[in-house]
Scaffold this active site. Structure first.
Site, mmCIF file in Angstrom:
data_model
loop_
_atom_site.group_PDB
_atom_site.id
_atom_site.type_symbol
_atom_site.label_atom_id
_atom_site.label_comp_id
_atom_site.label_asym_id
_atom_site.label_seq_id
_atom_site.Cartn_x
_atom_site.Cartn_y
_atom_site.Cartn_z
ATOM 1 N N LYS A 38 7.671 -37.200 16.446
ATOM 2 C CA LYS A 38 6.535 -36.393 16.910
ATOM 3 C C LYS A 38 5.394 -36.467 15.883
ATOM 4 O O LYS A 38 5.608 -36.906 14.739
ATOM 5 C CB LYS A 38 6.981 -34.947 17.117
ATOM 6 C CG LYS A 38 7.485 -34.255 15.844
ATOM 7 C CD LYS A 38 8.208 -32.954 16.161
ATOM 8 C CE LYS A 38 8.735 -32.290 14.901
ATOM 9 N NZ LYS A 38 9.635 -31.165 15.191
ATOM 10 N N TYR A 264 -20.698 -29.403 -3.163
ATOM 11 C CA TYR A 264 -21.289 -28.371 -2.320
ATOM 12 C C TYR A 264 -21.091 -26.973 -2.899
ATOM 13 O O TYR A 264 -20.052 -26.694 -3.508
ATOM 14 C CB TYR A 264 -20.640 -28.401 -0.928
ATOM 15 C CG TYR A 264 -21.129 -29.530 -0.055
ATOM 16 C CD1 TYR A 264 -22.487 -29.775 0.134
ATOM 17 C CD2 TYR A 264 -20.218 -30.354 0.609
ATOM 18 C CE1 TYR A 264 -22.922 -30.805 0.951
ATOM 19 C CE2 TYR A 264 -20.644 -31.388 1.431
ATOM 20 C CZ TYR A 264 -22.005 -31.608 1.595
ATOM 21 O OH TYR A 264 -22.433 -32.620 2.406
HETATM 22 C C1 PLP Z 1 10.790 -31.257 14.362
HETATM 23 C C2 PLP Z 1 12.165 -31.016 14.878
HETATM 24 C C3 PLP Z 1 13.278 -31.657 14.295
HETATM 25 C C4 PLP Z 1 13.181 -32.476 13.025
HETATM 26 O O1 PLP Z 1 13.267 -31.638 11.883
HETATM 27 P P1 PLP Z 1 13.271 -32.246 10.402
HETATM 28 O O2 PLP Z 1 13.382 -31.046 9.515
HETATM 29 O O3 PLP Z 1 11.961 -32.935 10.233
HETATM 30 O O4 PLP Z 1 14.421 -33.178 10.307
HETATM 31 C C5 PLP Z 1 14.511 -31.509 14.906
HETATM 32 N N1 PLP Z 1 14.655 -30.742 16.013
HETATM 33 C C6 PLP Z 1 13.616 -30.084 16.572
HETATM 34 C C7 PLP Z 1 13.853 -29.236 17.783
HETATM 35 C C8 PLP Z 1 12.345 -30.186 16.026
HETATM 36 O O5 PLP Z 1 11.325 -29.511 16.577
#
Ligand code: PLP
Length: 368
Positions: A38, A264
């Site tokens: 993701k 800035y």
């Molecule tokens: C993002 C996510 C993961 C991955 O978690 P990590 O800590 O990056 O390994 C796994 N399961 C779900 C449901 C997630 O939203």
């Protein structure tokens, strides 16, 4: 590797392979591996990461939103892909792209069944999520009977897996809480399977779950941050290799006199003579304003150069008074040694936020 000539995010696919193999080595042969890609593969480039991991043998992928899954399909990723946070507006797109939704409440369950039957689907693969303490997405333990009655009333969908998500798997002070989540999930799964009469896969571990709770690996694990090289603890970090290096160069060097200001709002005022370097990276590239005014730093020729003044949209200025450097020299924002986790800590955040925030303007380069 060649020196950076502009702002680049280098992705080391050999390090990715190392991390994948290290995490796999923690699993039984029968436990499947779901790679979480993701948020643009945690900033790295979801397509390249997913293609590479598909070739290495990842069993499943997960994205948060439907459009992320469509991108993977269009790039030729054929492995199953779970959409972790599907929204009803995208159910048709999900089916058209053979993406597998997480169904987390009655509304999405019912609306997905409706879309699947309108689209003439039978046994469309879905995943049912249970809330065991994170209190974010998921059915509750006492929803099992309701879900089963809905499932028995349709042949449009079929449950490929049931799962839950741990709230504090990296925090060993919360071991009791996590073990309780795992036990709750196991008991929900037992009831669910008894009632449905077939055996969907079960999964609940993210990266820290894999590392800290081997008894909870079940049929599949879901790893994100570990693949990208962070294990959420100093010990685990030693076995993993950060895959992304953010590099840039010095555009210009200035000599600043006592009493002059930099940037800035004149946020930095010089108390004495000073040498600064201006770098072509700013908050629009993912280095947020919180890193300004002495909090964050970059590495130039082996030395730390603190960011001075406010972070601009497209630039930062760093103090290089005591560093031997010149215009055109390479600058490391983070890499495998000066890690994103370390830089993130300077502003009280975590590696996840820094790496996923590197914007699409930054060119990605892949080291194979
Ligand atoms: C993002 C996510 C993961 C991955 O978690 P990590 O800590 O990056 O390994 C796994 N399961 C779900 C449901 C997630 O939203």
């Amino acid at each position: 590797m060649p020196k950076a000539q502009e702002t680049v995010l280098e992705i080391d696919l050999k390090a990715l392979k190392h991390n994948f193999e290290h995490l796999k080595s923690k699993l039984k042969d029968t436990t499947k591996f779901l790679a979480v890609v993701k948020a643009f593969g945690y900033g790295s480039d979801a397509v390249e990461i997913a293609r590479y991991l598909q070739d290495l043998g990842a069993d499943y992928f997960a994205v948060a939103y439907a459009n992320e899954g469509v991108t993977l399909r269009e790039a030729g990723v054929t492995a199953p892909i779970i959409v972790l946070h599907p929204l009803p507006a995208n159910f048709k797109t999900i089916i058209e792209n053979c993406l597998e939704p997480n169904l987390y409440n009655a509304k999405v369950l019912n609306e997905f069944i409706e879309t699947a039957s309108t689209e003439n689907q039978t046994d469309y693969p879905v995943h049912i999520k249970f809330n065991t303490g994170l209190n974010r997405l998921g059915f509750w333990e006492n929803d099992v009977d309701y879900i089963i009655s809905k499932l028995k009333s349709t042949d449009s969908i079929k449950v490929t897996s049931i799962f839950s998500h741990l709230a504090a798997s990296e925090d060993l002070n919360e071991k009791n809480f996590t073990q309780n989540q795992i036990e709750t999930f196991k008991s929900i799964a037992e009831n669910f399977i008894k009632a449905i009469g077939y055996q969907p896969m079960q999964h609940t571990c993210n990266t820290s779950g894999i590392l800290n709770y081997p008894e909870a690996h079940l049929d599949m694990v879901r790893s994100g941050i570990g693949l990208y090289g962070f294990g959420n603890s100093e010990i685990e970090n030693q076995n993993l290799r950060p895959i992304a290096s953010l590099k840039t160069i010095i555009s210009q060097i200035h000599r600043i006199e006592k009493g002059e200001s930099v940037g800035y709002n004149r946020a930095f005022k010089s108390k004495g003579g000073l040498k600064t370097a201006t770098l072509p990276i700013g908050h629009a590239d993912g280095i947020g304003r919180q890193y300004g005014n002495g909090k964050g730093f970059v590495m130039i020729n082996g030395s730390q150069a603190p960011i001075i003044g406010n972070v601009c949209m497209d630039m930062i200025m760093v103090n290089v008074t005591d560093i031997d450097c010149k215009e055109g020299d390479e600058v490391i924002i983070f890499d495998a040694h000066t890690t994103a986790e370390h830089l993130a800590e300077t502003t009280g955040t975590i590696s996840y936020e820094l790496i996923t925030g590197i914007s699409q303007r930054v060119k990605r380069i892949f080291l194979r």
